[in-house]
Structures are given as C-alpha cells and as structure tokens.
Scaffold this motif. Structure first.
Motif, PDB file in Angstrom:
ATOM      1  N   ASP A 296      42.840  34.725  31.987  1.00  0.00           N
ATOM      2  CA  ASP A 296      42.892  33.342  32.465  1.00  0.00           C
ATOM      3  C   ASP A 296      44.103  33.113  33.375  1.00  0.00           C
ATOM      4  OD1 ASP A 296      40.618  32.766  31.072  1.00  0.00           O
ATOM      5  OD2 ASP A 296      41.649  31.899  29.336  1.00  0.00           O
ATOM      6  N   GLN A 297      45.230  33.688  33.000  1.00  0.00           N
ATOM      7  CA  GLN A 297      46.433  33.513  33.814  1.00  0.00           C
ATOM      8  C   GLN A 297      46.287  34.204  35.165  1.00  0.00           C
ATOM      9  OE1 GLN A 297      48.898  31.552  32.783  1.00  0.00           O
ATOM     10  NE2 GLN A 297      49.889  31.774  34.769  1.00  0.00           N
ATOM     11  N   VAL A 298      45.671  35.396  35.168  1.00  0.00           N
ATOM     12  CA  VAL A 298      45.453  36.103  36.437  1.00  0.00           C
ATOM     13  C   VAL A 298      44.502  35.309  37.326  1.00  0.00           C
ATOM     14  CG1 VAL A 298      44.445  38.173  37.459  1.00  0.00           C
ATOM     15  CG2 VAL A 298      45.988  38.383  35.513  1.00  0.00           C
ATOM     16  N   ARG A 299      43.428  34.763  36.746  1.00  0.00           N
ATOM     17  CA  ARG A 299      42.504  33.961  37.546  1.00  0.00           C
ATOM     18  C   ARG A 299      43.189  32.714  38.113  1.00  0.00           C
ATOM     19  NH1 ARG A 299      38.600  35.607  33.651  1.00  0.00           N
ATOM     20  NH2 ARG A 299      39.116  33.803  32.346  1.00  0.00           N
ATOM     21  N   THR A 300      44.056  32.119  37.334  1.00  0.00           N
ATOM     22  CA  THR A 300      44.794  30.953  37.831  1.00  0.00           C
ATOM     23  C   THR A 300      45.647  31.322  39.040  1.00  0.00           C
ATOM     24  OG1 THR A 300      44.857  30.026  35.594  1.00  0.00           O
ATOM     25  CG2 THR A 300      46.429  29.165  37.202  1.00  0.00           C
ATOM     26  N   LEU A 301      46.306  32.472  38.980  1.00  0.00           N
ATOM     27  CA  LEU A 301      47.103  32.916  40.117  1.00  0.00           C
ATOM     28  C   LEU A 301      46.230  33.228  41.327  1.00  0.00           C
ATOM     29  CD1 LEU A 301      49.628  35.265  38.287  1.00  0.00           C
ATOM     30  CD2 LEU A 301      50.080  32.981  39.197  1.00  0.00           C
ATOM     31  N   GLN A 302      45.056  33.827  41.096  1.00  0.00           N
ATOM     32  CA  GLN A 302      44.171  34.152  42.211  1.00  0.00           C
ATOM     33  C   GLN A 302      43.618  32.898  42.868  1.00  0.00           C
ATOM     34  OE1 GLN A 302      41.293  36.688  40.333  1.00  0.00           O
ATOM     35  NE2 GLN A 302      42.567  38.523  40.501  1.00  0.00           N
ATOM     36  N   ILE A 303      43.338  31.862  42.063  1.00  0.00           N
ATOM     37  CA  ILE A 303      42.843  30.612  42.636  1.00  0.00           C
ATOM     38  C   ILE A 303      43.915  29.932  43.475  1.00  0.00           C
ATOM     39  CG2 ILE A 303      42.052  28.289  42.050  1.00  0.00           C
ATOM     40  CD1 ILE A 303      40.641  29.526  39.632  1.00  0.00           C
TER      41      ILE A 303
END
Length: 390
Positions: free
Chosen positions: A337-344
């Motif tokens: 979830d944290q990685v996806r937040t950074l990618q967004i």
C-alpha cells in the motif's frame, strides 16, 4: 478397479493380452477424467460400469474374454451427444441424463403427432396399425432429413471455422517470424525480437534499482525529505554495489566471458539484493501497530479453539504460527500500500519537476553524482539513470 470382472480377468493367461487390456482400461480412465473433470473418481465410475455390464450378461457365459472386455464391458454407451452420459445416466452426478430424456420426449412427441394425423380422418378417432406405421415412418424420415441438413450445416460451419483458424495461425506465425527478425532497438543486434538478452537484462537492472528505491522510501523514507534522500542514497549504493561486485567476481574468474553472461549476472545480483531489501522492509512493517493488532487478534481467536488440540502447549504453538502468518501478511499488505501511494504521487511530482526542479530533485542528483561509478569494462550491465527519483 477390475474387481467386478475378476473372473473374466483371471482367464487372461498371456502377459501380452493383459497388457493390451490394461492399456484399454487406462484409456477409459483418461476418457472419464477428461469428460467429467479431474475431481471425479474415475475408478469408481469404471467399476460401476463393469458391474452393470456383468449384470446385463446374466447367466450367459462369456466365451471371448478379451472381446467382451474391450468391446462390451469397457466402452461407454450413450444415445445422446453428451459425453458425460453412460447408459442414460451422468457419470459425474449419477443423475438421469437430461439429453437422453429430451430424446425420449422427442420420440414420444413424434409418435403422438403421427397418431393424431393418422386418426384424424377416421371415425371414432381410431387408426389401424398399417396407417399408423406408415405415418410414423414418414414422420421419422422427415425428422431424419431435417437432422441431416442440420449436421451438414454444422459440418460446413466447422470447416469454415477451421479455415479461419488456419488463417489466424498462419498470420500469427508470420507476425512472430517478423518479430523474431527485428533488430535490437538499443544495440542494433540483428534478429533479437526488438531487444537482445543483454540489453533486456541491463534494462531490468535499472527497473530493479527503481523498485528497490521505492521499497526503501516506503519503509524508511516517509518521515521527512532528508530521510527520503538518505534512503535513496543508501539503496542505490547497496544495489549498484551488489551488481558491480557480482560482475567483478564473474570477470575475475577468468576465461572468456560473454557480455550476455555479465548482464545476466548483474540482473541476478539485483534480484537477490531487492529480495533481501523487501524482507527487511517487511520485518520493519511486521512490528508496527496494525500488524501487531492483527497478530493479537488472530492469536486470541485461535486460543479460543484450544479445545481442538491435545494440549494447551500445542494450542499455543498453533496459535502462534497462525498469528505470525497474519502478522507478516499484514506487513506485506502495508508495504504494498505504501509503495502504491508513492507511485500514485510520483507522476504529479514529475509534472512539477518539468517546470522547475525542486530542491529534493537537485539533492538527489547530487547524491547520484557522489556514488562512485564502477569501471566501464567491469560494470557492463550497469547504466546510471539520467532522471531523478521523485
């Protein structure tokens, strides 16, 4: 599986004959599994079929054991097109075959129409046998002609589909041949399907480095910009150091080393380094409050079922294992979830960077400049990125 016909099987005194029958048995088992699915008990279905065939034989002796087994006992018998039907019953569910029932109903309806038509012009609504048989024969012939036309149409449609499939296969083969003949877009090597193995591995190294930076920032660089900058620096140093070391060790082994081998060694080293980094990141998230709460909840839930175990120690051990699994599953979810937040958030940062680079982008470029590059002849597969990591 041949227990119902053990007496018939016992008469086969030649080894070659038994092998022939055994091959036929395995073929029938494969047929049952293929039509009904791998979850059905094919041996049970075959045993029930053999019992029915033996019961139908009655008191009539079996004179030709091989012929009776191969031609009568083992084959499936069905009048309908359903491949799961055997003697009017479904092999998988043991229920009556719907297709067979429809055929029976169609036959009854056909006979009823023939009887009604033959008796319509007679007094009292009674038809004699010759007239009824003639009308019934005419109805059967008419129905057979309709079915023949349907089969011809189905065969024509099947041939048309086969031609279309052949054309599609030929088109795909031509496209694949053209794709295989493409030169590498990076180094120009011929017949490399657009990118040779060396360039593909080198590009994959850069992708793995970028993934490692995202994981490191998600785990250790969320607090502030300096923390994020430090996570980027340490991660790139660790990833590229592992890649350069692997390439150096390979070249130090001596002998003729192909550039493709160097690129492959670099990619494998980057994959191992990223896997180790992910394990450390998951271990960090595993002891954060959400994962700890999931651990306690699962442990308490499993301990409520301690009566299912032989002792309290076994119950605690099982509960601990389940809770640990829940803890690390939660940790993996938190990291993703944290990685996806950074990618967004990254595309917006890149759009802002096109207008005017921020202080973080400038600092990141300075960090990369401080990383000692590996010698060109050794770090063949390592390409330093030209864009900043936002």
């Amino acid at each position: 599986m041949l227990e119902p016909v053990a007496m018939v099987w016992g008469r086969l005194d030649r080894l070659s004959t038994r092998r022939y029958v055994t091959k036929a048995v395995w073929a029938r088992l494969s047929e049952i599994s293929g039509e009904c699915g791998p979850e059905v008990d094919a041996e049970r279905i075959l045993r029930e079929r053999l019992r029915r065939r033996l019961a139908e034989q009655g008191t009539v002796p079996v004179t030709d054991s091989v012929g009776w087994l191969i031609g009568r006992a083992l084959p499936r018998r069905a009048l309908c097109p359903d491949r799961r039907c055997d003697d009017g019953r479904r092999m998988d569910t043991r229920a009556d075959c719907t297709a067979c029932q429809m055929l029976v109903l169609d036959g009854r309806a056909l006979r009823s129409r023939a009887f009604a038509k033959a008796s319509a012009a007679l007094v009292g609504g009674r038809a004699n046998q010759p007239v009824l048989e003639a009308e019934l024969n005419t109805s059967w012939q008419r129905e057979a002609a309709v079915m023949a036309v349907r089969r011809e149409d189905a065969a024509q449609e099947r041939h048309t589909l086969e031609r279309v499939w052949d054309e599609q296969r030929a088109q795909y083969a031509a496209q694949e041949a053209a794709r295989q003949a493409l030169a590498c877009t990076v180094c120009g090597k011929l017949e490399s399907t657009g990118m040779c193995g060396r360039c593909r591995d080198e590009r994959r190294v850069e992708e793995l480095v970028a993934e490692a930076v995202e994981v490191a920032v998600a785990a250790w660089g969320v607090g502030s910009e300096p923390c994020r900058l430090d996570a980027v620096r340490r991660t790139e140093e660790g990833m590229r150091g592992a890649v350069d070391q692997a390439v150096t060790d390979l070249l130090a082994a001596g002998g003729g080393v192909f550039p493709e081998s160097v690129a492959l060694a670099a990619r494998l080293a980057a994959e191992l380094q990223l896997a180790a980094l992910r394990r450390r990141a998951v271990s960090r998230f595993a002891y954060q409050p959400p994962a700890q709460a999931e651990y306690k909840k699962v442990f308490a839930t499993e301990m409520q079922r301690s009566h299912l175990h032989d002792s309290l120690d076994e119950a605690r051990k099982a509960s601990e294992e389940a809770a640990q699994r829940a803890r690390f599953n939660t940790a993996y979810a938190l990291l993703d979830d944290q990685v996806r937040t950074l990618q967004i958030a990254q595309p917006a940062a890149e759009a802002d960077a096109d207008a005017e680079p921020g202080w973080y982008a400038q600092a990141a470029d300075q960090v990369r400049a401080l990383i000692r590059p590996a010698p060109r002849e050794r770090a063949v597969s390592v390409r330093r990125p030209t864009t900043s990591v936002a």
